[in-house]
Design an enzyme around this catalytic site. Structure first.
Site, short mmCIF file in Angstrom:
data_model
loop_
_atom_site.label_atom_id
_atom_site.label_comp_id
_atom_site.label_asym_id
_atom_site.label_seq_id
_atom_site.Cartn_x
_atom_site.Cartn_y
_atom_site.Cartn_z
N ARG A 55 -15.66 -13.91 -5.93
CA ARG A 55 -15.14 -13.14 -4.80
C ARG A 55 -13.70 -13.51 -4.48
O ARG A 55 -12.93 -12.71 -3.98
CB ARG A 55 -16.03 -13.41 -3.57
CG ARG A 55 -15.77 -12.45 -2.41
CD ARG A 55 -16.57 -12.86 -1.18
NE ARG A 55 -16.07 -14.11 -0.64
CZ ARG A 55 -16.84 -15.09 -0.17
NH1 ARG A 55 -18.15 -14.97 -0.15
NH2 ARG A 55 -16.31 -16.19 0.29
N TYR A 108 -2.80 9.11 7.74
CA TYR A 108 -3.99 9.48 6.96
C TYR A 108 -5.19 9.51 7.92
O TYR A 108 -5.41 8.55 8.67
CB TYR A 108 -4.15 8.43 5.86
CG TYR A 108 -5.37 8.54 5.00
CD1 TYR A 108 -5.54 9.62 4.13
CD2 TYR A 108 -6.34 7.54 5.03
CE1 TYR A 108 -6.66 9.71 3.32
CE2 TYR A 108 -7.47 7.62 4.21
CZ TYR A 108 -7.62 8.71 3.37
OH TYR A 108 -8.73 8.78 2.57
N ASP A 180 2.12 2.37 5.31
CA ASP A 180 1.32 2.98 4.25
C ASP A 180 2.31 3.70 3.34
O ASP A 180 2.84 4.75 3.69
CB ASP A 180 0.30 3.95 4.85
CG ASP A 180 -0.60 4.61 3.79
OD1 ASP A 180 -0.19 4.66 2.61
OD2 ASP A 180 -1.70 5.07 4.17
N LYS A 205 -4.53 6.20 -5.84
CA LYS A 205 -3.69 7.36 -6.12
C LYS A 205 -2.82 7.11 -7.35
O LYS A 205 -3.31 7.18 -8.45
CB LYS A 205 -2.87 7.70 -4.87
CG LYS A 205 -3.73 7.79 -3.58
CD LYS A 205 -4.66 8.99 -3.58
CE LYS A 205 -5.71 8.97 -2.49
NZ LYS A 205 -5.24 8.86 -1.14
C1 LIG Z 1 -5.94 8.37 -0.03
C2 LIG Z 1 -5.09 7.70 0.95
C3 LIG Z 1 -5.50 6.52 1.55
C4 LIG Z 1 -6.87 5.93 1.33
O1 LIG Z 1 -7.09 5.51 0.02
P1 LIG Z 1 -8.59 5.36 -0.53
O2 LIG Z 1 -8.41 4.54 -1.75
O3 LIG Z 1 -9.09 6.74 -0.76
O4 LIG Z 1 -9.37 4.65 0.52
C5 LIG Z 1 -4.64 5.90 2.43
N1 LIG Z 1 -3.43 6.42 2.70
C6 LIG Z 1 -2.99 7.55 2.15
C7 LIG Z 1 -1.65 8.05 2.49
C8 LIG Z 1 -3.82 8.24 1.26
O5 LIG Z 1 -3.39 9.39 0.74
#
Ligand SMILES: *Cc1c(COP(=O)(O)O)cnc(C)c1O
Length: 384
Positions: A55, A108, A180, A205
């Site tokens: 972990r 988001y 973010d 992404k």
């Molecule tokens: C998709 C996304 C997230 C979350 O990512 P996950 O891996 O799906 O939890 C956070 N911020 C933005 C801007 C996103 O497009």
């Protein structure tokens, strides 16, 4: 090798590799581990071994952490099980009971649900702010404001934030700046150079890049590193070796993929601007986008995700448009090699977004741009 002097593209290829520890094999293998055996009691008692328990990290996660850390230019990176997990961790690492958080209104969606429904239960109050606020955000600060969360450009509506101006105000008030940075990735926006303390990435992404991995990370500057690492450890956040391997593989080609995604997105955005069915295209790389000036000042590129506001259209015509597309898949997430399109639903409480017709989100994949235009043209024909 001093990675600080390397360009990010070179870091993406070289950083985090541990070939010498793995018989010269280029990529760090997938480690599956819970137990890690100690060689003797002295090793166990000293704790001075690189790996102690699955972990808490394996060479698979360590490789990814080191690679990301070098590209971000941060002090410490931790890997999380998803992007949302990384956002939650970043917030939990800075906020305590009684604190006040400023959250961008264009965040988001699930970030909002976390603040409103979970963080609130622990006595952290969230105020949403207009993404277009710059130094004027100061009026929203309270004595207990502990953090400002930015996401630029914003999810679904793509407003570019003045992160340096917001960070200057936040730091003057002793508050942390969380970003973010999923849209730009560290390749197109340098989070720390623009005042962020924690740089968050949904690696699901573009880092993963192939629509087959859920992963996130948070990278901290020096002052935020210890609290981040401790909170990550206490929450037991873990990412599997397989997923770390896939993210690392994606990272190696991130610069070339992003360039192509950006070129195709710009070509599609310009083409869509000329279409009679389109009211507005939301993409900061377009010269007439309201965020273009800030984007030019602070970003070094644009990626493949943008918004489109259509002119008013009956719902069955909209359905005919979506349902006739062959190359654009309809589905959530983005950043993979394939093109996607979805209708967008906004949740806002602090700012207005006006659209005369439906708002869509397009991800430009790695296909040929003319083929993609032809697919959209086909969709518009079906819409009539
Ligand atoms: C998709 C996304 C997230 C979350 O990512 P996950 O891996 O799906 O939890 C956070 N911020 C933005 C801007 C996103 O497009």
């Amino acid at each position: 090798m001093d990675e600080k002097n390397l360009k990010k593209e070179t870091c993406a290829v070289h950083a985090g590799r541990m070939s010498a520890e793995h018989f010269g094999v280029v990529n760090t293998p997938v480690y599956r581990a819970s137990t890690v055996l100690y060689s003797d009691l002295a090793a166990l008692e000293s704790g001075k071994v690189p790996y102690v328990y699955g972990r808490r990290g394996t060479p698979s996660s360590r490789s990814l952490e080191e690679a990301v850390n070098a590209i971000e230019g941060g002090a410490r990176t931790v890997i999380c099980s998803s992007g949302l997990n990384a956002i939650a961790l970043a917030l939990l690492s800075v906020c305590s009971a009684g604190d006040h958080l400023l959250m961008v209104d264009s965040c988001y969606g699930p970030t909002r649900w976390f603040c409103d429904r979970t963080l609130s239960r622990f006595g952290v109050e969230t105020t949403y702010y207009d993404p277009c606020l710059r130094a004027g955000i100061e009026a929203l600060f309270r004595p207990n404001t502990k953090a400002v969360f930015c996401e630029s450009p914003g999810s679904l509506t793509f407003e570019v934030q003045d992160v340096p101006a917001i960070a200057a105000v936040a730091h003057a008030h002793g508050a942390s700046v969380l970003l973010d940075n999923t849209w730009a990735t560290p390749l197109y926006f340098d989070a720390f150079a623009h005042g962020a303390d924690l740089s968050i990435q949904a690696a699901t992404k573009y880092v993963g890049g192939h629509a087959d991995v859920m992963l996130g990370y948070v990278c901290a500057n020096e002052s935020h590193a210890a609290r981040l690492a401790q909170t990550h450890d206490h929450l037991g956040i873990y990412a599997s070796g397989d997923d770390c391997f896939l993210a690392l593989r994606g990272l190696r080609t991130l610069p070339v993929r992003l360039k192509r995604h950006g070129e195709t997105a710009l070509a599609l955005a310009r083409w869509l601007q000329q279409r009679p069915e389109v009211s507005r295209v939301l993409y900061p790389a377009l010269e007439d986008d309201p965020g273009h000036g800030l984007w030019k000042r602070d970003f070094t590129g644009a990626t493949g995700l943008f918004g489109v506001v259509l002119k008013p259209v009956p719902h069955d015509a909209l359905a005919a448009f979506f349902d006739s597309l062959k190359l654009f898949g309809m589905g959530y997430s983005w950043g993979g090699y394939e093109s996607l399109i979805v209708p967008s639903k906004l949740h806002r409480t602090a700012s207005k977004f006006s659209a005369d017709g439906p708002l869509l989100r397009i991800h430009a994949g790695l296909e040929d741009a003319d083929d993609l235009k032809a697919d959209l043209q086909h969709g518009f024909a079906a819409m009539k």
